[in-house]
Design a protein around this motif. Structure first.
Motif, PDB file in Angstrom:
ATOM      1  N   GLY A  79      -3.207  -0.827  11.576  1.00 25.83           N
ATOM      2  CA  GLY A  79      -2.385  -0.485  10.414  1.00 25.83           C
ATOM      3  C   GLY A  79      -2.694  -1.349   9.211  1.00 25.83           C
ATOM      4  O   GLY A  79      -2.736  -0.870   8.078  1.00 25.83           O
ATOM      5  N   ALA A  80      -2.920  -2.632   9.445  1.00 29.25           N
ATOM      6  CA  ALA A  80      -3.295  -3.520   8.344  1.00 29.25           C
ATOM      7  C   ALA A  80      -4.660  -3.136   7.783  1.00 29.25           C
ATOM      8  O   ALA A  80      -4.897  -3.242   6.573  1.00 29.25           O
ATOM      9  N   GLY A  93      -0.343   8.865   2.184  1.00 25.63           N
ATOM     10  CA  GLY A  93       1.066   8.558   2.364  1.00 25.63           C
ATOM     11  C   GLY A  93       1.440   8.498   3.842  1.00 25.63           C
ATOM     12  O   GLY A  93       2.161   7.592   4.277  1.00 25.63           O
ATOM     13  N   ALA A  94       0.944   9.448   4.609  1.00 24.03           N
ATOM     14  CA  ALA A  94       1.229   9.447   6.054  1.00 24.03           C
ATOM     15  C   ALA A  94       0.592   8.240   6.733  1.00 24.03           C
ATOM     16  O   ALA A  94       1.229   7.581   7.561  1.00 24.03           O
ATOM     17  N   LEU A  95      -0.662   7.949   6.402  1.00 29.97           N
ATOM     18  CA  LEU A  95      -1.333   6.805   7.025  1.00 29.97           C
ATOM     19  C   LEU A  95      -0.643   5.488   6.693  1.00 29.97           C
ATOM     20  O   LEU A  95      -0.430   4.655   7.577  1.00 29.97           O
ATOM     21  N   ALA A 120       0.839  -1.208   0.000  1.00 34.64           N
ATOM     22  CA  ALA A 120       0.000   0.000   0.000  1.00 34.64           C
ATOM     23  C   ALA A 120       0.870   1.253   0.000  1.00 34.64           C
ATOM     24  O   ALA A 120       0.589   2.210  -0.731  1.00 34.64           O
ATOM     25  N   LEU A 121       1.931   1.254   0.794  1.00 37.21           N
ATOM     26  CA  LEU A 121       2.808   2.427   0.860  1.00 37.21           C
ATOM     27  C   LEU A 121       3.506   2.680  -0.467  1.00 37.21           C
ATOM     28  O   LEU A 121       3.518   3.809  -0.959  1.00 37.21           O
ATOM     29  N   THR A 122       4.063   1.650  -1.078  1.00 35.08           N
ATOM     30  CA  THR A 122       4.775   1.860  -2.344  1.00 35.08           C
ATOM     31  C   THR A 122       3.822   2.291  -3.454  1.00 35.08           C
ATOM     32  O   THR A 122       4.174   3.132  -4.275  1.00 35.08           O
ATOM     33  N   LYS A 182     -10.387  11.258  -3.123  1.00 37.11           N
ATOM     34  CA  LYS A 182     -10.119  10.285  -2.057  1.00 37.11           C
ATOM     35  C   LYS A 182      -9.059  10.836  -1.109  1.00 37.11           C
ATOM     36  O   LYS A 182      -8.052  10.221  -0.857  1.00 37.11           O
ATOM     37  N   ARG A 183      -9.292  11.996  -0.556  1.00 36.19           N
ATOM     38  CA  ARG A 183      -8.326  12.701   0.282  1.00 36.19           C
ATOM     39  C   ARG A 183      -7.101  13.052  -0.553  1.00 36.19           C
ATOM     40  O   ARG A 183      -7.129  13.046  -1.757  1.00 36.19           O
TER      41      ARG A 183
END
Length: 108
Positions: free
Chosen positions: A76-77, A40-42, A16-18, A33-34
């Motif tokens: 987090g997941a 990125g922070a979340l 998700a981050l990448t 969607k924000r």
């Protein structure tokens, strides 16, 4: 067993981050969607807590707050899952790789 599930969760969080970091900020604005900074922070915090969850298992230490780390890693997941299940498909449609795009002649 929990370390294996934590490793799977960390893999999803890294995915998700990448994906979030590779996506242009303008695409986030197009799908409402924000913002890229928000997601990125979340996803970065999510990945950080996923790493923290696996750290005691990797060093063979028993952390007294393992239960709290488990709850935070589950949150987090969940964040990573929401990004991959809701935001990523909307971004893919904007980029032309969505389900509704039938220009290539494939059913996928």
């Amino acid at each position: 067993m929990l370390a294996v599930l934590g490793a799977v969760a960390l893999g999803v969080q890294i995915w998700a981050l990448t994906d979030c970091l590779r996506t242009p900020a303008a695409d986030f604005q197009r799908v409402s969607k924000r913002s890229k900074q928000f997601w990125g922070a979340l996803t970065a915090v999510s990945t950080f807590f996923g790493f923290l969850y696996l750290l005691p298992a990797a060093t063979a230490l028993v952390a007294p707050n393992m239960g709290m780390l488990m709850i935070i890693n589950l949150a987090g997941a969940t964040v990573a899952g929401v990004y991959l299940a809701d935001v990523r498909p909307a971004l893919a449609e904007v980029r032309g790789r969505g389900r509704g795009n039938q220009t290539r002649g494939t059913s996928w």
